[in-house]
Design a protein around this motif. Structure first.
Motif, PDB file in Angstrom:
ATOM      1  N   THR A 242       0.847  -1.193  -0.008  1.00 34.52           N
ATOM      2  CA  THR A 242       0.146  -0.058   0.057  1.00 34.52           C
ATOM      3  C   THR A 242       0.755   1.368  -0.033  1.00 34.52           C
ATOM      4  OG1 THR A 242      -1.895  -1.238   1.131  1.00 34.52           O
ATOM      5  CG2 THR A 242      -2.055   1.286   1.365  1.00 34.52           C
ATOM      6  N   TYR A 243       1.914   1.068   0.693  1.00 31.48           N
ATOM      7  CA  TYR A 243       2.932   2.284   1.078  1.00 31.48           C
ATOM      8  C   TYR A 243       3.333   2.920  -0.652  1.00 31.48           C
ATOM      9  CZ  TYR A 243       7.199   4.791   1.441  1.00 31.48           C
ATOM     10  OH  TYR A 243       7.978   5.886   1.399  1.00 31.48           O
ATOM     11  N   HIS A 244       3.721   1.721  -1.277  1.00 29.92           N
ATOM     12  CA  HIS A 244       4.360   1.968  -2.669  1.00 29.92           C
ATOM     13  C   HIS A 244       3.283   2.442  -3.770  1.00 29.92           C
ATOM     14  CE1 HIS A 244       8.378   1.287  -2.008  1.00 29.92           C
ATOM     15  NE2 HIS A 244       7.962   0.229  -1.027  1.00 29.92           N
ATOM     16  N   CYS A 245       2.080   1.751  -3.510  1.00 33.35           N
ATOM     17  CA  CYS A 245       0.796   2.168  -4.507  1.00 33.35           C
ATOM     18  C   CYS A 245       0.748   3.658  -4.044  1.00 33.35           C
ATOM     19  CB  CYS A 245      -0.231   1.638  -3.997  1.00 33.35           C
ATOM     20  SG  CYS A 245      -0.177  -0.272  -4.636  1.00 33.35           S
ATOM     21  N   LEU A 246       0.748   4.137  -2.814  1.00 34.27           N
ATOM     22  CA  LEU A 246       0.309   5.619  -2.634  1.00 34.27           C
ATOM     23  C   LEU A 246       1.585   6.331  -3.120  1.00 34.27           C
ATOM     24  CD1 LEU A 246      -1.311   5.569   0.931  1.00 34.27           C
ATOM     25  CD2 LEU A 246      -2.214   6.409  -1.112  1.00 34.27           C
ATOM     26  N   ARG A 247       2.686   5.913  -2.794  1.00 31.67           N
ATOM     27  CA  ARG A 247       3.934   6.684  -3.386  1.00 31.67           C
ATOM     28  C   ARG A 247       4.022   7.058  -4.951  1.00 31.67           C
ATOM     29  NH1 ARG A 247       9.131   7.493  -0.957  1.00 31.67           N
ATOM     30  NH2 ARG A 247      10.457   8.389  -2.515  1.00 31.67           N
ATOM     31  N   ARG A 248       3.716   5.832  -5.670  1.00 31.06           N
ATOM     32  CA  ARG A 248       3.657   5.969  -7.128  1.00 31.06           C
ATOM     33  C   ARG A 248       2.542   7.059  -7.518  1.00 31.06           C
ATOM     34  NH1 ARG A 248       2.387   1.196  -8.025  1.00 31.06           N
ATOM     35  NH2 ARG A 248       4.377   0.400  -8.527  1.00 31.06           N
ATOM     36  N   ARG A 249       1.429   7.317  -6.945  1.00 30.70           N
ATOM     37  CA  ARG A 249       0.356   8.374  -7.074  1.00 30.70           C
ATOM     38  C   ARG A 249       0.834   9.816  -6.596  1.00 30.70           C
ATOM     39  NH1 ARG A 249      -1.613   3.461  -6.705  1.00 30.70           N
ATOM     40  NH2 ARG A 249      -3.832   2.914  -7.601  1.00 30.70           N
ATOM     41  N   ILE A 250       1.364   9.842  -5.572  1.00 29.72           N
ATOM     42  CA  ILE A 250       1.783  11.185  -4.861  1.00 29.72           C
ATOM     43  C   ILE A 250       3.070  11.477  -5.515  1.00 29.72           C
ATOM     44  CG2 ILE A 250       2.660  12.120  -2.693  1.00 29.72           C
ATOM     45  CD1 ILE A 250       0.854  10.307  -1.206  1.00 29.72           C
ATOM     46  N   GLU A 251       3.980  10.601  -5.997  1.00 28.60           N
ATOM     47  CA  GLU A 251       5.133  11.033  -6.861  1.00 28.60           C
ATOM     48  C   GLU A 251       4.627  11.985  -8.020  1.00 28.60           C
ATOM     49  OE1 GLU A 251       8.717   8.234  -5.952  1.00 28.60           O
ATOM     50  OE2 GLU A 251       7.278   7.742  -7.492  1.00 28.60           O
ATOM     51  N   ALA A 252       3.585  11.459  -8.604  1.00 26.97           N
ATOM     52  CA  ALA A 252       2.832  12.077  -9.956  1.00 26.97           C
ATOM     53  C   ALA A 252       2.174  13.312  -9.496  1.00 26.97           C
ATOM     54  CB  ALA A 252       1.790  10.905 -10.562  1.00 26.97           C
ATOM     55  N   ARG A 267      -8.338  18.114 -11.292  1.00 25.17           N
ATOM     56  CA  ARG A 267      -9.073  16.854 -10.551  1.00 25.17           C
ATOM     57  C   ARG A 267      -9.332  15.856 -11.779  1.00 25.17           C
ATOM     58  NH1 ARG A 267     -13.605  19.626 -10.226  1.00 25.17           N
ATOM     59  NH2 ARG A 267     -13.425  20.053  -8.076  1.00 25.17           N
ATOM     60  N   ALA A 268      -9.128  16.302 -13.175  1.00 20.35           N
ATOM     61  CA  ALA A 268      -8.981  15.158 -14.202  1.00 20.35           C
ATOM     62  C   ALA A 268      -7.616  14.703 -13.837  1.00 20.35           C
ATOM     63  CB  ALA A 268      -9.317  15.934 -15.628  1.00 20.35           C
ATOM     64  N   ALA A 269      -6.526  15.663 -13.681  1.00 19.70           N
ATOM     65  CA  ALA A 269      -5.147  14.808 -13.798  1.00 19.70           C
ATOM     66  C   ALA A 269      -4.942  13.861 -12.516  1.00 19.70           C
ATOM     67  CB  ALA A 269      -4.302  16.082 -13.561  1.00 19.70           C
ATOM     68  N   LEU A 270      -5.581  14.180 -11.604  1.00 20.81           N
ATOM     69  CA  LEU A 270      -5.654  12.991 -10.338  1.00 20.81           C
ATOM     70  C   LEU A 270      -6.219  11.928 -10.559  1.00 20.81           C
ATOM     71  CD1 LEU A 270      -6.195  15.813  -7.294  1.00 20.81           C
ATOM     72  CD2 LEU A 270      -4.000  14.821  -8.038  1.00 20.81           C
ATOM     73  N   GLN A 271      -7.354  11.990 -11.368  1.00 19.68           N
ATOM     74  CA  GLN A 271      -8.260  10.863 -11.650  1.00 19.68           C
ATOM     75  C   GLN A 271      -7.181   9.966 -12.607  1.00 19.68           C
ATOM     76  OE1 GLN A 271     -11.230  10.064 -10.142  1.00 19.68           O
ATOM     77  NE2 GLN A 271     -10.524   7.959 -10.743  1.00 19.68           N
ATOM     78  N   SER A 272      -6.798  10.674 -13.522  1.00 20.70           N
ATOM     79  CA  SER A 272      -5.668  10.181 -14.566  1.00 20.70           C
ATOM     80  C   SER A 272      -4.497   9.412 -13.878  1.00 20.70           C
ATOM     81  CB  SER A 272      -5.116  10.943 -15.575  1.00 20.70           C
ATOM     82  OG  SER A 272      -4.488  10.473 -16.669  1.00 20.70           O
ATOM     83  N   LYS A 279      -3.415   0.539 -13.865  1.00 22.12           N
ATOM     84  CA  LYS A 279      -2.861  -0.385 -14.907  1.00 22.12           C
ATOM     85  C   LYS A 279      -1.620  -1.090 -14.676  1.00 22.12           C
ATOM     86  CE  LYS A 279      -5.110   2.595 -18.545  1.00 22.12           C
ATOM     87  NZ  LYS A 279      -4.634   3.582 -19.622  1.00 22.12           N
ATOM     88  N   GLN A 280      -0.868  -0.251 -14.086  1.00 23.48           N
ATOM     89  CA  GLN A 280       0.750  -0.793 -13.629  1.00 23.48           C
ATOM     90  C   GLN A 280       0.471  -1.867 -12.570  1.00 23.48           C
ATOM     91  OE1 GLN A 280       3.726   2.179 -12.744  1.00 23.48           O
ATOM     92  NE2 GLN A 280       2.582   3.683 -13.975  1.00 23.48           N
ATOM     93  N   GLU A 281      -0.593  -1.591 -11.676  1.00 23.75           N
ATOM     94  CA  GLU A 281      -0.648  -2.507 -10.390  1.00 23.75           C
ATOM     95  C   GLU A 281      -1.679  -3.864 -10.845  1.00 23.75           C
ATOM     96  OE1 GLU A 281      -0.292   1.271  -7.678  1.00 23.75           O
ATOM     97  OE2 GLU A 281      -2.327   0.205  -7.991  1.00 23.75           O
ATOM     98  N   GLY A 282      -2.243  -3.621 -11.905  1.00 24.69           N
ATOM     99  CA  GLY A 282      -3.004  -4.959 -12.440  1.00 24.69           C
ATOM    100  C   GLY A 282      -4.164  -4.973 -11.374  1.00 24.69           C
ATOM    101  N   ASP A 283      -4.685  -3.869 -10.569  1.00 25.29           N
ATOM    102  CA  ASP A 283      -6.033  -4.008  -9.817  1.00 25.29           C
ATOM    103  C   ASP A 283      -5.654  -4.781  -8.552  1.00 25.29           C
ATOM    104  OD1 ASP A 283      -7.241  -2.316 -11.500  1.00 25.29           O
ATOM    105  OD2 ASP A 283      -8.546  -3.963 -12.280  1.00 25.29           O
ATOM    106  N   VAL A 284      -4.327  -5.098  -8.211  1.00 24.31           N
ATOM    107  CA  VAL A 284      -4.065  -5.994  -7.154  1.00 24.31           C
ATOM    108  C   VAL A 284      -4.544  -5.106  -5.842  1.00 24.31           C
ATOM    109  CG1 VAL A 284      -2.504  -7.292  -8.402  1.00 24.31           C
ATOM    110  CG2 VAL A 284      -1.836  -5.605  -7.138  1.00 24.31           C
ATOM    111  N   ASN A 285      -4.478  -4.053  -5.820  1.00 18.07           N
ATOM    112  CA  ASN A 285      -4.600  -3.328  -4.508  1.00 18.07           C
ATOM    113  C   ASN A 285      -5.707  -2.335  -4.384  1.00 18.07           C
ATOM    114  OD1 ASN A 285      -3.518  -2.917  -1.919  1.00 18.07           O
ATOM    115  ND2 ASN A 285      -2.868  -1.120  -2.255  1.00 18.07           N
TER     116      ASN A 285
END
Length: 288
Positions: A242-252, A267-272, A279-285
């Protein structure tokens, strides 16, 4: 959109339970909700909800996808724009003076640029795991330009010790972490928040307070690592994921040129960002 399609949409929404269900699914964004979770949240009998969902699907309001043995329903997020375009198509009988009416923003700040430092509030229900990780990631990766905050709608009283351990293991300062209600950020005089991110579906579906400053909001649905079972190492691994999933999003997020972007664009950029991460995580989390 033609007249028949518009009538079908209005007919499908002309029921209190269907309208409430559609509004909740709109708030959940691209993640959607499982039919069983939707029934529980709305206190609707599952068989009655199934009937409503079929009507909404036939009208094009929602679309289902199967994940294992569960069916996840997602709202068509573009439907509001389609209906508005249909209703305004013949506006003012084509008179030149009125045929191009200006858009009126829902709030004056819908077109106001954000200025640093950007205050980002990460919300969950219990405020014990995902929101805690998100707060410290925003502050750390934001390097002074972003201030991370976190809270819960029903805080559990203290951060999850495994969340604290995960932050320490990744080099984050954990001093000052405390249980906070989201009401703390909604009281008169509270410093305005620029961006609100919900990281659990339950928080996304709850009635939020009225936030000072009319912040941009987005939903990044992630599974709760606190639900992980097994040995201590398995539970720690869930928090690390979960930490790395959040890190990936927050880095962006912190890489966005927010000072040049309008709130709707943000708002659109955050959703994107969330969709690309999925897609990178394959919906695993993802909570499903």
């Amino acid at each position: 959109m033609n007249e028949a399609a518009a009538i079908a949409l209005f007919a499908a929404l002309a029921h209190p339970q269907r309208l409430t269900a559609f509004r909740l699914l709109m708030r959940c964004g691209v993640d959607g909700l499982a039919a069983g979770d939707l029934a529980q949240r709305l206190a609707i009998n599952p068989s009655a909800l199934s009937f409503h969902l079929k009507d909404m699907e036939a009208a094009g309001l929602v679309c289902p996808r199967r994940v294992g043995r569960r069916i996840i329903y997602r709202a068509d997020l573009s439907i509001g724009g389609k209906l508005a375009a249909f209703l305004q198509r013949d506006c003012c009988a084509g008179l030149a003076a009125f045929s191009s009416l200006p858009d009126v923003p829902a709030h004056p700040q819908d077109h106001a640029m954000l200025t640093p430092p950007y205050r980002v509030l990460v919300l969950c229900t219990g405020y014990s795991a995902r929101s805690v990780l998100g707060e410290r990631l925003v502050s750390s990766l934001g390097d002074g330009t972003f201030i991370g905050l976190s809270a819960g709608s029903s805080p559990k009283g203290m951060p999850n010790p495994l969340a604290v351990a995960t932050l320490r293991a990744n080099g984050h300062d954990v001093d000052g972490l405390r249980s906070k209600s989201w009401d703390e950020f909604a009281v008169p005089g509270a410093p305005p928040v620029d961006i609100i991110i919900t990281v659990c579906d339950q928080a996304a579906g709850e009635a939020c307070p009225v936030w000072p400053g009319h912040p941009v909001s987005a939903h990044w649905g992630l599974a709760d690592p606190s639900d992980a079972e097994g040995e201590q190492a398995d539970k720690l691994a869930a928090f690390e994921t979960t930490y790395h999933c959040l890190r990936r999003r927050i880095e962006a997020l912190v890489a966005l040129p927010l000072h040049t972007m309008e709130p709707m664009t943000i708002r659109a950029a955050l959703q994107s960002i969330h969709e690309e991460a999925l897609k990178q995580e394959g919906d695993v989390n993802v909570t499903v």
